[in-house]
Design a protein around this motif. Sequence first.
Motif, PDB file in Angstrom:
ATOM      1  N   UNK A  48      12.216  -7.995   5.528  1.00  0.00           N
ATOM      2  CA  UNK A  48      11.110  -8.096   6.483  1.00  0.00           C
ATOM      3  C   UNK A  48       9.841  -8.454   5.703  1.00  0.00           C
ATOM      4  N   UNK A  49       8.872  -9.103   6.337  1.00  0.00           N
ATOM      5  CA  UNK A  49       7.676  -9.514   5.596  1.00  0.00           C
ATOM      6  C   UNK A  49       6.829  -8.327   5.163  1.00  0.00           C
ATOM      7  N   UNK A  68       8.658  -3.141   1.194  1.00  0.00           N
ATOM      8  CA  UNK A  68       7.245  -2.810   0.941  1.00  0.00           C
ATOM      9  C   UNK A  68       6.315  -3.488   1.936  1.00  0.00           C
ATOM     10  N   UNK A  69       5.203  -2.817   2.222  1.00  0.00           N
ATOM     11  CA  UNK A  69       4.187  -3.342   3.143  1.00  0.00           C
ATOM     12  C   UNK A  69       2.847  -3.371   2.426  1.00  0.00           C
ATOM     13  N   UNK A 113      11.000   0.486  -3.630  1.00  0.00           N
ATOM     14  CA  UNK A 113      11.754  -0.614  -2.993  1.00  0.00           C
ATOM     15  C   UNK A 113      12.863  -1.126  -3.915  1.00  0.00           C
ATOM     16  N   UNK A 114      12.527  -1.300  -5.169  1.00  0.00           N
ATOM     17  CA  UNK A 114      13.511  -1.823  -6.126  1.00  0.00           C
ATOM     18  C   UNK A 114      14.681  -0.851  -6.300  1.00  0.00           C
ATOM     19  N   UNK A 132      -3.339  -4.758  -0.823  1.00  0.00           N
ATOM     20  CA  UNK A 132      -2.871  -4.045  -2.017  1.00  0.00           C
ATOM     21  C   UNK A 132      -1.573  -3.299  -1.731  1.00  0.00           C
ATOM     22  N   UNK A 133      -0.896  -2.980  -2.835  1.00  0.00           N
ATOM     23  CA  UNK A 133       0.285  -2.123  -2.771  1.00  0.00           C
ATOM     24  C   UNK A 133       0.385  -1.393  -4.105  1.00  0.00           C
TER      25      UNK A 133
END
Length: 294
Positions: A236-237, A3-4, A291-292, A282-283
């Motif tokens: 990744x961040x 996620x980003x 992602x999960x 935000x996400x």
Amino acid sequence: MDPILKRHSLSPLFAPNPMHLWESKYVFNPAVVYDGELFHMLYRAQGADMVSRMGYAVSTDGIKWNRMENPVFEPKENNEMYGVEDPRLTHIDGKYYMTYTAYSPENISIALASTQNFITWKRHGIVIPESPNKDAAIFPEKINGKYVMFHRLEPDMWLAYSDDLIKWNNYTKIASPRKNSWDNVKIGVGGTPIKTEYGWLVLYHGVGEGPRLIYRLGFMLLDLNDPTKILKRSETPCLEPKETWEKFGGVPSVVFSDAIVEYKDQYYVYYGGADNYIALATITKKEIKNWIEN
């Protein structure tokens, strides 16, 4: 795909106030909670004396904030002589419990205070005396009959357990830096963990090597019944310093968060940019779910 986080278009939300000596140099690392009607923020601030104090701000939408003129929490004990730092907030049984770092020449330790209104506070003192220790956040409910708290004995993330929120024991290391990764120096929890149907969603910061140390953010997912079990972790961040105000400031190349808030169909992540500014990213819950599941 990891996620980003997306920076809000109005970020940074606010900056130091030169009219207030106590917050004239830096504002950063806010803790935020949403009570169903209002967003409440405690943020770390420093002025000319470089002593950390905490300011309070309130918002109806989590974006535009009204700040109080004076700090609501500041050093009072000898073990806080150099400042009260990096709050995290957890709502338990009608009270808000704030973990923070008590900083003095003798200690860098985890302390606890509680409030019902964010203005008047009851201090519970240092609850994890080991020093140096930072990055504490309490889970919002008991797990297997115990309160659980993150803390950071460098360079790792640890859990501690308690029956009464005051006496903590059974320190358990759950995560470490990863070689050849973005979080290869040290790691620590971000905001209070959020309970989801898949597990505990945990925002954390990772410090990586570079010309200067770089602070980035990532996610972990922990088992609901055994939070020592990591189900997933960002490769990744989700956020790293890119904007000028994140790269240059009191401490360059830093995005550092003490708050992830569930709001409607999104998660709001509040963070400090280069120890100078307070910002929002935000996400969507859907992105986290993808992602999960993948």
